[in-house]
Write a protein that holds these residues in place. Structure first.
Motif, PDB file in Angstrom:
ATOM      1  N   ALA A  64       0.838  -1.207   0.000  1.00 39.88           N
ATOM      2  CA  ALA A  64       0.000   0.000   0.000  1.00 39.88           C
ATOM      3  C   ALA A  64       0.871   1.256   0.000  1.00 39.88           C
ATOM      4  N   PHE A  65       2.015   1.208   0.698  1.00 38.16           N
ATOM      5  CA  PHE A  65       2.915   2.351   0.735  1.00 38.16           C
ATOM      6  C   PHE A  65       3.496   2.629  -0.651  1.00 38.16           C
ATOM      7  N   GLY A  66       3.831   1.582  -1.385  1.00 38.20           N
ATOM      8  CA  GLY A  66       4.333   1.736  -2.757  1.00 38.20           C
ATOM      9  C   GLY A  66       3.300   2.400  -3.646  1.00 38.20           C
ATOM     10  N   LYS A  67       2.039   1.967  -3.526  1.00 31.07           N
ATOM     11  CA  LYS A  67       0.958   2.585  -4.303  1.00 31.07           C
ATOM     12  C   LYS A  67       0.770   4.042  -3.894  1.00 31.07           C
ATOM     13  N   LYS A  74      -1.171   6.172  -6.602  1.00 33.70           N
ATOM     14  CA  LYS A  74      -2.219   5.252  -7.057  1.00 33.70           C
ATOM     15  C   LYS A  74      -3.369   5.153  -6.067  1.00 33.70           C
ATOM     16  N   LEU A  75      -3.147   5.538  -4.812  1.00 28.64           N
ATOM     17  CA  LEU A  75      -4.220   5.529  -3.815  1.00 28.64           C
ATOM     18  C   LEU A  75      -4.844   6.920  -3.761  1.00 28.64           C
ATOM     19  N   GLY A  76      -6.155   6.947  -3.812  1.00 27.46           N
ATOM     20  CA  GLY A  76      -6.852   8.231  -3.757  1.00 27.46           C
ATOM     21  C   GLY A  76      -7.221   8.583  -2.331  1.00 27.46           C
ATOM     22  N   PRO A  77      -6.981   9.820  -1.909  1.00 27.72           N
ATOM     23  CA  PRO A  77      -7.346  10.230  -0.552  1.00 27.72           C
ATOM     24  C   PRO A  77      -8.866  10.231  -0.364  1.00 27.72           C
ATOM     25  N   GLU A  78      -9.308   9.863   0.826  1.00 26.97           N
ATOM     26  CA  GLU A  78     -10.738   9.823   1.140  1.00 26.97           C
ATOM     27  C   GLU A  78     -11.220  11.163   1.697  1.00 26.97           C
ATOM     28  N   GLY A  79     -10.305  12.030   2.042  1.00 26.52           N
ATOM     29  CA  GLY A  79     -10.660  13.344   2.549  1.00 26.52           C
ATOM     30  C   GLY A  79      -9.505  14.308   2.311  1.00 26.52           C
ATOM     31  N   LYS A  80      -9.816  15.603   2.365  1.00 28.16           N
ATOM     32  CA  LYS A  80      -8.780  16.596   2.093  1.00 28.16           C
ATOM     33  C   LYS A  80      -9.062  17.849   2.911  1.00 28.16           C
ATOM     34  N   ILE A  81      -7.982  18.447   3.442  1.00 24.64           N
ATOM     35  CA  ILE A  81      -8.079  19.743   4.102  1.00 24.64           C
ATOM     36  C   ILE A  81      -7.001  20.644   3.507  1.00 24.64           C
ATOM     37  N   ASP A  82      -7.386  21.880   3.247  1.00 23.04           N
ATOM     38  CA  ASP A  82      -6.465  22.846   2.666  1.00 23.04           C
ATOM     39  C   ASP A  82      -6.161  23.926   3.700  1.00 23.04           C
ATOM     40  N   ALA A 121       1.950  19.219  -0.060  1.00 25.64           N
ATOM     41  CA  ALA A 121       0.878  18.442   0.571  1.00 25.64           C
ATOM     42  C   ALA A 121       1.454  17.168   1.186  1.00 25.64           C
ATOM     43  N   TYR A 122       0.688  16.585   2.127  1.00 27.13           N
ATOM     44  CA  TYR A 122       1.099  15.344   2.799  1.00 27.13           C
ATOM     45  C   TYR A 122      -0.028  14.340   2.761  1.00 27.13           C
ATOM     46  N   TYR A 123       0.350  13.068   2.526  1.00 28.75           N
ATOM     47  CA  TYR A 123      -0.595  11.976   2.727  1.00 28.75           C
ATOM     48  C   TYR A 123      -0.525  11.627   4.205  1.00 28.75           C
ATOM     49  N   VAL A 124      -1.678  11.451   4.810  1.00 28.72           N
ATOM     50  CA  VAL A 124      -1.734  11.042   6.215  1.00 28.72           C
ATOM     51  C   VAL A 124      -2.523   9.728   6.241  1.00 28.72           C
ATOM     52  N   TYR A 125      -1.829   8.650   6.603  1.00 30.30           N
ATOM     53  CA  TYR A 125      -2.447   7.325   6.671  1.00 30.30           C
ATOM     54  C   TYR A 125      -2.815   7.072   8.122  1.00 30.30           C
ATOM     55  N   LEU A 126      -4.115   6.847   8.349  1.00 30.15           N
ATOM     56  CA  LEU A 126      -4.626   6.708   9.720  1.00 30.15           C
ATOM     57  C   LEU A 126      -4.737   5.254  10.121  1.00 30.15           C
ATOM     58  N   ARG A 127      -4.673   5.012  11.427  1.00 28.23           N
ATOM     59  CA  ARG A 127      -4.840   3.665  11.971  1.00 28.23           C
ATOM     60  C   ARG A 127      -6.326   3.285  11.910  1.00 28.23           C
ATOM     61  N   ARG A 128      -6.579   1.986  11.966  1.00 22.64           N
ATOM     62  CA  ARG A 128      -7.971   1.518  11.989  1.00 22.64           C
ATOM     63  C   ARG A 128      -8.600   1.859  13.335  1.00 22.64           C
TER      64      ARG A 128
END
Length: 195
Positions: A87-90, A95-103, A186-193
Motif C-alpha cells: 500500500a505504501f508503494g501505491k 495510485k491511492l486516492g485520498p478519502e478526505g482533504k483539508i487545505d 501536501a502530505y498523505y496522512v495514513y490513519l490507523r484503523r
C-alpha cells in the motif's frame, strides 16, 4: 694609475681575424658561455603579462544558506514504513486516492492547528484511512537576518503536529504527496484503523 687600453689598429685587427680563422678550439664540445645564455634566452617563451584579477572572481556564486537541519521531506522519507509495504508503494506512486482533504493555505499556525486536529479526529472517527493535508509550499523569506528562516512555516510544522500527541496515536504514516496531489506542498496522512 691605470691606463686605458689603446684598442687594435686596423692592420692588427686584420691579422687577428686571420689567426682566429685558422685556429682549432681545444675543447669543441664545450659551448661558449655567452652563446649558451643567448640560446637559452632565444628558446625561453616570451613572458606574458599577468592580467588584473581578484580572489575568487571565477568561483561559483553560492547564496548563503543557514539551514542546518535536514529538509522535512527528507526526514519523512527516511522514517520507517509503519503501514503495509504494498500500500505504501501505491501511495508513493499516487495510485491511492485520498478519502478526505483539508487545505491549510494562507492560515496562520494558530488558525491551522485546531482545524487540523478537528479534521484528523473527524476522519478517524468516520473510519477513513487516507487523507490529504495541503499546506502549500510557502513563501520564500528574505533571509537577510542572522537567524535562519524556513520557507513554508505550515509545511514544516504540520508533520510535527501529526506525529505528536494527540494525533500521534491515530496517525500511522505521514509522507509527502505525489505530484498529482500537490507534491511538496501536501502530505498523505495514513490513519490507523478504529478499534
Amino acid at each position: 694609475m691605470s691606463h686605458k687600453p689603446r684598442g687594435l689598429r686596423p692592420d692588427e685587427r686584420e691579422l687577428w681575424q686571420r689567426v682566429a680563422e685558422q685556429s682549432v678550439p681545444l675543447h669543441p664540445e664545450r659551448a661558449h658561455p655567452v652563446k649558451q645564455v643567448i640560446e637559452r634566452l632565444n628558446k625561453a617563451p616570451a613572458k606574458h603579462r599577468v592580467q588584473h584579477f581578484t580572489m575568487g572572481q571565477t568561483a561559483r556564486k553560492i547564496a548563503p544558506q543557514h539551514n542546518l537541519a535536514p529538509h522535512i521531506t527528507d526526514h519523512l522519507m527516511n522514517n520507517h514504513v509503519q503501514m503495509d509495504r504494498k500500500a505504501f508503494g501505491k501511495l508513493k506512486r499516487g495510485k491511492l486516492g485520498p478519502e478526505g482533504k483539508i487545505d491549510l493555505h494562507g492560515m496562520t499556525l494558530a488558525q491551522a492547528h485546531p482545524r487540523l486536529l478537528g479534521f484528523i479526529q473527524s476522519a478517524h472517527g468516520q473510519g477513513k484511512r487516507l487523507v490529504l493535508v495541503v499546506t502549500g509550499k510557502g513563501k520564500a523569506g528574505t533571509g537577510t537576518g542572522p537567524i535562519p528562516e524556513r520557507r513554508g512555516v505550515l509545511r514544516h510544522q504540520v508533520p510535527h503536529w501529526l506525529l505528536s500527541p494527540p494525533l500521534g496515536t491515530i496517525v500511522m504514516q505521514v509522507t509527502p504527496a505525489h505530484l498529482k496531489h500537490g507534491g511538496d506542498g501536501a502530505y498523505y496522512v495514513y490513519l490507523r484503523r478504529r478499534k
